[in-house]
Write a protein that holds these residues in place. Structure first.
Motif, short mmCIF file in Angstrom:
data_model
loop_
_atom_site.label_atom_id
_atom_site.label_comp_id
_atom_site.label_asym_id
_atom_site.label_seq_id
_atom_site.Cartn_x
_atom_site.Cartn_y
_atom_site.Cartn_z
N ARG A 212 40.58 53.95 11.53
CA ARG A 212 39.41 52.94 10.85
C ARG A 212 40.31 52.59 9.54
NH1 ARG A 212 34.84 56.86 10.93
NH2 ARG A 212 34.83 56.30 13.44
N ASP A 213 40.99 54.28 8.50
CA ASP A 213 41.78 53.95 7.95
C ASP A 213 42.75 52.31 7.55
OD1 ASP A 213 40.76 56.42 6.58
OD2 ASP A 213 42.51 57.10 6.70
N LYS A 214 42.98 52.42 7.96
CA LYS A 214 44.12 50.92 8.91
C LYS A 214 43.61 49.29 8.40
CE LYS A 214 47.24 49.02 11.44
NZ LYS A 214 48.34 47.81 10.52
N ARG A 215 42.72 49.86 9.59
CA ARG A 215 41.58 48.34 9.68
C ARG A 215 40.69 48.26 8.33
NH1 ARG A 215 39.49 49.80 14.50
NH2 ARG A 215 37.82 51.47 13.85
N ASP A 216 40.35 49.44 7.70
CA ASP A 216 39.71 49.34 6.39
C ASP A 216 40.31 49.04 5.16
OD1 ASP A 216 36.99 49.96 7.24
OD2 ASP A 216 37.20 52.39 6.75
N MET A 217 40.89 49.50 4.97
CA MET A 217 42.04 49.08 3.79
C MET A 217 43.12 48.03 3.92
SD MET A 217 44.35 52.66 3.23
CE MET A 217 43.21 54.50 3.16
#
Length: 226
Positions: free
Chosen positions: A182-187
């Motif tokens: 999720r971090d990767k997708r959000d960033m």
């Protein structure tokens, strides 16, 4: 009359929701949990079998976002959240619905549809807005901007405890991989990626407790909100 705005952004599991509620209560300000809006929209699209058809049925999804039937009710123990008249307070906090929200958040048209709903929360005496792009996209005029972060590992541990407290099963390995994805997708999303505002006060809560973080926030806010 100036309506003061405090934004608290950060990745999933950083504790921003809990702290935003404490800050709102401390200053007697209104509270916007923007993540709840995305989770509610994600859940609604899933229930209507639209989540995997956003591209092909975008107009229908936008219409759903604009007309989302939601209600927030304050109680002595917290905030109850309703979707189409049904209490979904615990449902929207599950990892699965978090994944739905993350998918919704990557679609510019759906973000735009929710923009005005978020701006409408600006009401006297003030607002505490919790999310991922509150300072950078939704409320750039905010007087106090906080970016709360923590290591993925510490966030996974907290999330497991939260879910277990809700009576739900949780494996830390699954939670950690979900958080990292999720971090990767959000960033990396093209619209309003997760990042601190240039003038944000950054707090890393990996190794400090909630009370210490709360005091750091209050000291900063008091220096910014007059």
């Amino acid at each position: 009359m100036t309506v003061h705005i405090i934004t608290i952004d950060g990745p999933s599991g950083s504790g921003k929701g809990t702290l935003a509620a404490k800050i709102a209560a401390h200053y007697d300000f209104n509270l916007l949990d923007s993540g709840a809006l995305y989770r509610l929209l994600g859940l609604s699209l899933f229930q209507q079998d639209l989540l995997d058809q956003i591209d092909s049925k975008l107009e229908q999804c936008i219409d759903c976002a604009v007309n989302l039937d939601i209600e927030f009710k304050s109680t002595e123990t917290g905030i109850l959240i309703y979707l189409d008249g049904v209490d979904v307070t615990n449902t929207i906090r599950t990892e699965q619905v978090g994944e739905y929200a993350s998918k919704v958040a990557t679609v510019p048209e759906l973000r735009k549809a929710l923009f005005e709903r978020q701006r409408a929360f600006i009401q006297a005496p003030g607002l505490v807005a919790d999310g991922r792009d509150m300072a950078t996209s939704i409320f750039p005029e905010a007087q106090a901007k906080i970016y709360l972060t923590a290591s993925a590992e510490s966030r996974a541990e907290r999330r497991v405890k939260q879910l277990q407290g809700m009576g739900l099963d949780a494996k830390i390995s699954d939670i950690l991989s979900n958080i990292q994805a999720r971090d990767k997708r959000d960033m990396e999303r093209t619209v309003a990626p997760l990042k601190p505002a240039e003038d944000a006060y950054i707090i890393d809560s990996s190794t400090i407790g909630i009370n210490e973080v709360f005091q750091l926030m209050v000291d900063y806010i008091n220096s910014r909100v007059k």
